[in-house]
Design a protein around this motif. Structure first.
Motif, PDB file in Angstrom:
ATOM      1  N   ARG A  35       0.843  -1.191   0.000  1.00 45.67           N
ATOM      2  CA  ARG A  35       0.000   0.000   0.000  1.00 45.67           C
ATOM      3  C   ARG A  35       0.885   1.250   0.000  1.00 45.67           C
ATOM      4  NH1 ARG A  35      -5.006   1.058   3.925  1.00 45.67           N
ATOM      5  NH2 ARG A  35      -5.791  -0.536   2.513  1.00 45.67           N
ATOM      6  N   TYR A  36       0.760   2.038  -1.049  1.00 48.11           N
ATOM      7  CA  TYR A  36       1.396   3.361  -1.077  1.00 48.11           C
ATOM      8  C   TYR A  36       0.362   4.428  -0.721  1.00 48.11           C
ATOM      9  CZ  TYR A  36       5.557   1.549  -3.457  1.00 48.11           C
ATOM     10  OH  TYR A  36       6.712   0.870  -3.770  1.00 48.11           O
ATOM     11  N   LYS A  37      -0.870   4.220  -1.243  1.00 45.92           N
ATOM     12  CA  LYS A  37      -1.914   5.225  -1.052  1.00 45.92           C
ATOM     13  C   LYS A  37      -3.160   4.542  -0.498  1.00 45.92           C
ATOM     14  CE  LYS A  37      -4.133   8.865  -3.761  1.00 45.92           C
ATOM     15  NZ  LYS A  37      -4.405   9.273  -5.158  1.00 45.92           N
ATOM     16  N   ASP A  38      -3.938   3.953  -1.398  1.00 45.33           N
ATOM     17  CA  ASP A  38      -5.161   3.295  -0.928  1.00 45.33           C
ATOM     18  C   ASP A  38      -5.311   1.901  -1.529  1.00 45.33           C
ATOM     19  OD1 ASP A  38      -5.523   4.050  -3.506  1.00 45.33           O
ATOM     20  OD2 ASP A  38      -7.117   5.499  -3.108  1.00 45.33           O
ATOM     21  N   GLU A  39      -4.191   1.365  -2.063  1.00 49.88           N
ATOM     22  CA  GLU A  39      -4.249   0.013  -2.619  1.00 49.88           C
ATOM     23  C   GLU A  39      -4.548  -0.977  -1.493  1.00 49.88           C
ATOM     24  OE1 GLU A  39      -1.678   2.038  -2.549  1.00 49.88           O
ATOM     25  OE2 GLU A  39      -0.625   2.173  -4.472  1.00 49.88           O
ATOM     26  N   VAL A  40      -5.184  -2.070  -1.855  1.00 50.25           N
ATOM     27  CA  VAL A  40      -5.383  -3.132  -0.866  1.00 50.25           C
ATOM     28  C   VAL A  40      -4.712  -4.394  -1.434  1.00 50.25           C
ATOM     29  CG1 VAL A  40      -7.043  -4.382   0.557  1.00 50.25           C
ATOM     30  CG2 VAL A  40      -7.594  -2.084  -0.271  1.00 50.25           C
ATOM     31  N   PRO A  41      -3.393  -4.481  -1.264  1.00 49.90           N
ATOM     32  CA  PRO A  41      -2.680  -5.616  -1.865  1.00 49.90           C
ATOM     33  C   PRO A  41      -3.016  -6.907  -1.127  1.00 49.90           C
ATOM     34  CG  PRO A  41      -1.210  -4.335  -0.480  1.00 49.90           C
ATOM     35  CD  PRO A  41      -2.517  -3.613  -0.485  1.00 49.90           C
ATOM     36  N   PRO A  42      -2.810  -8.045  -1.774  1.00 47.37           N
ATOM     37  CA  PRO A  42      -3.035  -9.315  -1.074  1.00 47.37           C
ATOM     38  C   PRO A  42      -2.105  -9.410   0.137  1.00 47.37           C
ATOM     39  CG  PRO A  42      -2.603  -9.663  -3.426  1.00 47.37           C
ATOM     40  CD  PRO A  42      -2.320  -8.229  -3.147  1.00 47.37           C
ATOM     41  N   THR A  43      -2.583 -10.054   1.183  1.00 48.17           N
ATOM     42  CA  THR A  43      -1.703 -10.317   2.324  1.00 48.17           C
ATOM     43  C   THR A  43      -0.768 -11.460   1.925  1.00 48.17           C
ATOM     44  OG1 THR A  43      -3.186 -11.997   3.179  1.00 48.17           O
ATOM     45  CG2 THR A  43      -3.557  -9.732   3.947  1.00 48.17           C
ATOM     46  N   PRO A  44       0.318 -11.655   2.674  1.00 45.52           N
ATOM     47  CA  PRO A  44       1.182 -12.795   2.353  1.00 45.52           C
ATOM     48  C   PRO A  44       0.404 -14.109   2.316  1.00 45.52           C
ATOM     49  CG  PRO A  44       2.304 -11.335   3.861  1.00 45.52           C
ATOM     50  CD  PRO A  44       0.909 -10.793   3.717  1.00 45.52           C
ATOM     51  N   SER A  45      -0.563 -14.285   3.239  1.00 42.56           N
ATOM     52  CA  SER A  45      -1.264 -15.581   3.184  1.00 42.56           C
ATOM     53  C   SER A  45      -2.216 -15.659   2.001  1.00 42.56           C
ATOM     54  CB  SER A  45      -1.939 -15.953   4.507  1.00 42.56           C
ATOM     55  OG  SER A  45      -2.533 -14.866   5.063  1.00 42.56           O
ATOM     56  N   GLU A  46      -2.812 -14.544   1.601  1.00 46.92           N
ATOM     57  CA  GLU A  46      -3.649 -14.600   0.392  1.00 46.92           C
ATOM     58  C   GLU A  46      -2.791 -14.944  -0.836  1.00 46.92           C
ATOM     59  OE1 GLU A  46      -7.080 -11.428   1.867  1.00 46.92           O
ATOM     60  OE2 GLU A  46      -5.376 -10.704   0.691  1.00 46.92           O
ATOM     61  N   TYR A  47      -1.613 -14.358  -0.860  1.00 39.77           N
ATOM     62  CA  TYR A  47      -0.683 -14.641  -1.962  1.00 39.77           C
ATOM     63  C   TYR A  47      -0.301 -16.127  -1.968  1.00 39.77           C
ATOM     64  CZ  TYR A  47       3.996 -14.773  -4.122  1.00 39.77           C
ATOM     65  OH  TYR A  47       5.099 -15.093  -4.879  1.00 39.77           O
ATOM     66  N   ALA A  48       0.102 -16.631  -0.795  1.00 41.58           N
ATOM     67  CA  ALA A  48       0.525 -18.038  -0.699  1.00 41.58           C
ATOM     68  C   ALA A  48      -0.629 -18.969  -1.063  1.00 41.58           C
ATOM     69  CB  ALA A  48       1.027 -18.340   0.715  1.00 41.58           C
ATOM     70  N   HIS A  49      -1.817 -18.591  -0.624  1.00 42.49           N
ATOM     71  CA  HIS A  49      -3.011 -19.376  -0.920  1.00 42.49           C
ATOM     72  C   HIS A  49      -3.254 -19.471  -2.419  1.00 42.49           C
ATOM     73  CE1 HIS A  49      -5.417 -20.568   2.517  1.00 42.49           C
ATOM     74  NE2 HIS A  49      -6.286 -21.005   1.596  1.00 42.49           N
ATOM     75  N   ALA A  50      -3.111 -18.316  -3.093  1.00 40.17           N
ATOM     76  CA  ALA A  50      -3.360 -18.282  -4.534  1.00 40.17           C
ATOM     77  C   ALA A  50      -2.373 -19.198  -5.257  1.00 40.17           C
ATOM     78  CB  ALA A  50      -3.230 -16.849  -5.050  1.00 40.17           C
ATOM     79  N   VAL A  51      -1.124 -19.140  -4.828  1.00 40.10           N
ATOM     80  CA  VAL A  51      -0.081 -19.939  -5.470  1.00 40.10           C
ATOM     81  C   VAL A  51      -0.307 -21.432  -5.218  1.00 40.10           C
ATOM     82  CG1 VAL A  51       2.376 -20.503  -5.300  1.00 40.10           C
ATOM     83  CG2 VAL A  51       1.649 -18.113  -5.433  1.00 40.10           C
ATOM     84  N   THR A  52      -0.513 -21.767  -3.953  1.00 43.54           N
ATOM     85  CA  THR A  52      -0.646 -23.191  -3.639  1.00 43.54           C
ATOM     86  C   THR A  52      -1.972 -23.728  -4.176  1.00 43.54           C
ATOM     87  OG1 THR A  52      -1.442 -22.590  -1.445  1.00 43.54           O
ATOM     88  CG2 THR A  52       0.871 -23.154  -1.616  1.00 43.54           C
ATOM     89  N   GLY A  53      -2.997 -22.873  -4.188  1.00 40.75           N
ATOM     90  CA  GLY A  53      -4.299 -23.280  -4.747  1.00 40.75           C
ATOM     91  C   GLY A  53      -4.149 -23.620  -6.229  1.00 40.75           C
ATOM     92  N   ALA A  54      -3.423 -22.783  -6.968  1.00 41.94           N
ATOM     93  CA  ALA A  54      -3.253 -23.035  -8.403  1.00 41.94           C
ATOM     94  C   ALA A  54      -2.442 -24.314  -8.627  1.00 41.94           C
ATOM     95  CB  ALA A  54      -2.563 -21.846  -9.067  1.00 41.94           C
ATOM     96  N   LEU A  55      -1.496 -24.561  -7.747  1.00 40.93           N
ATOM     97  CA  LEU A  55      -0.654 -25.764  -7.893  1.00 40.93           C
ATOM     98  C   LEU A  55      -1.412 -27.039  -7.545  1.00 40.93           C
ATOM     99  CD1 LEU A  55       2.902 -24.933  -6.507  1.00 40.93           C
ATOM    100  CD2 LEU A  55       2.307 -25.742  -8.801  1.00 40.93           C
ATOM    101  N   ALA A  56      -2.449 -26.867  -6.715  1.00 40.98           N
ATOM    102  CA  ALA A  56      -3.198 -28.045  -6.267  1.00 40.98           C
ATOM    103  C   ALA A  56      -3.822 -28.785  -7.451  1.00 40.98           C
ATOM    104  CB  ALA A  56      -4.268 -27.638  -5.263  1.00 40.98           C
TER     105      ALA A  56
END
Ligand code: LLP
Length: 419
Positions: free
Chosen positions: A243-264
């Protein structure tokens, strides 16, 4: 935890009053929070839970030896893009076996240095590079561990200068060409293909593109394994936004979830070790740039706040039109008068600004301002333009602060320039 917070009416950096740092070390000055930097690394590691993952911090984001020392203490690795970054990572105690080497233009000398050190992997970006590395390794009597950096052609929806995984980008091998390259690599005994790699861009604020890239890579990995490749690493690069201004970036766990979910969706790939190369998500909000107001200047068209930091200290606003929050070090009352100003530096360029037409509490000469989100690609992209010595870097940690890079002197400016 918020490591840059107001306490008793004043901004503190990891427990140290910002004004104290400015008084002691001068301005402009980069102030890192050791706590924030280490937490960023730990959060990513924790997010992947029991899944085998190597965190290779992307040195280019912020490469001070003390920060790299924190990476090393946490047992993590480095993503480097030059011989200079290899030198830094090794100097900071990061084991060569935890280092991956990315970049489209590695030279023979850099390859030899990395082979000599014994790095984990070279991320190869073209056939030419593959041939040169094979030759350099053969001459040294070594086998170079490599992964192919593939361009998955996924749109990261970020600034065009920092999107790297699109078809028209200079980065990576077009994914359709990877099997052919692998077949060629089989005929080069001084290379061993251990991994596949991609990095689609930086400052991503959604997880979708990461998941899409993982699917492209996993499909390719299955193809290469079927062709006999012994691929153990899937390197997903960096890219997680902040977040620099008002971005709502994924949290580390959301990021990890997305990666591992796609690999599943690819059960045959179980047992693979993931590599990630985070830069911005670790360093970005772990530093502020402190600057002092020199003058206020009003023209018929605009109001300027002229400060002692400039585009040579922090180029992101000039180069990418990037937004960095700017706040006075002394906390302003919620009803304090505001004005719309451009915060500019002393450099002789109209493109020299830290903020344009920004609403800020009214400030006066000598006031201190903090530029937020300056930790990634801040100091590392700074220069000596206008013969301005580079700022000092300070590490604040649990209530105390120390210099981790001295402010440059005029002598530093001319070192190496014989008359
Ligand atoms: N791995 C590779 C191969 C990269 O090229 C990069 C960044 C990273 C990892 C780290 O990405 P991050 O986690 O920081 O997004 N100067 C620009 C950013 C350039 C990024 C270059 N590559 C800026 O100030 O926004």
């Amino acid at each position: 935890m918020d490591y840059f917070a107001y306490r008793d009416g004043e901004l503190h950096a990891d427990g140290v009053p910002a004004s104290e740092i400015a008084r002691e070390y001068g301005t402009p000055v980069y102030v890192y929070s050791g706590g924030a930097f280490a937490d960023g690394l730990r959060a990513l590691k924790a997010a992947f839970g029991g899944i085998p993952v190597r965190i290779c911090y992307s040195v280019k984001a912020a490469s001070n030896l003390t920060l790299l020392g924190i990476v090393s203490e946490l047992g993590m690795g480095a993503d480097i893009v030059s011989g200079g970054e290899l030198f830094r990572a090794l100097r900071a105690g990061i084991p060569a076996g935890n280092i991956v080497f990315s970049g489209v233009g590695k030279t023979a000398r850099e390859m030899a240095e990395a082979l000599d050190a014994g790095i984990l992997m070279f991320n190869l970006e073209s056939e030419g590079e593959m041939e040169l590395l094979a030759k350099v390794a053969a001459e040294m009597g070594k086998v170079a561990p490599v992964s192919f950096r593939v361009n998955p052609d996924v749109d990261p929806h970020t600034h065009p200068y920092i999107a790297t995984g699109l078809r028209e980008s200079k980065f990576g091998i077009p994914h359709g060409e990877a099997p052919g390259l692998f077949a060629r690599a089989l005929g080069l005994p001084s290379l061993r293909v251990l991994g596949l790699d991609c990095h689609i861009g930086s400052q991503l604020t959604t997880t979708g593109p990461f998941a899409d890239a993982v699917k492209v890579m996993a499909n390719l990995l299955e193809t290469l394994r079927a062709a006999g490749a012994d691929i153990r690493y899937l390197d997903l690069g960096g890219g997680l936004g902040i977040r620099y201004k008002d971005e709502v970036p994924p949290t580390p766990s959301e990021y990890a979830h997305a990666v591992t979910g796609a690999l599943a969706g690819f059960p045959g790939l179980a047992g693979l070790t993931l590599v990630i190369e985070p830069g911005r998500s670790v360093a970005g909000n772990a530093s502020i740039l402190l600057t002092r107001v020199l003058y206020l200047k009003r023209t018929p068209a605009k109001s300027f706040v002229i400060v002692d930091a400039a585009m040579n200290d922090l180029v992101r606003p000039s180069l990418y039109g990037a937004y960095h929050a700017i706040r006075p070090v002394r906390e302003s009352a919620p009803d304090a008068p505001v004005s719309t100003v451009s915060v500019v530096g002393p450099v002789c360029e109209s493109g020299d600004f830290l903020a344009r037409d920004r609403e800020l509490p009214v400030v006066a000469p000598c006031d201190l301002l903090a530029v937020f989100g300056a930790g990634a690609y801040g100091f590392t992209m700074s220069s000596n333009y206008n013969s301005r010595p580079r700022a000092a870097e300070i590490l604040a940690e649990a209530g105390s602060a120390r210099v981790v890079r001295l402010r440059e002197t005029y002598e530093d400016l001319v070192r190496g320039e014989p008359i």
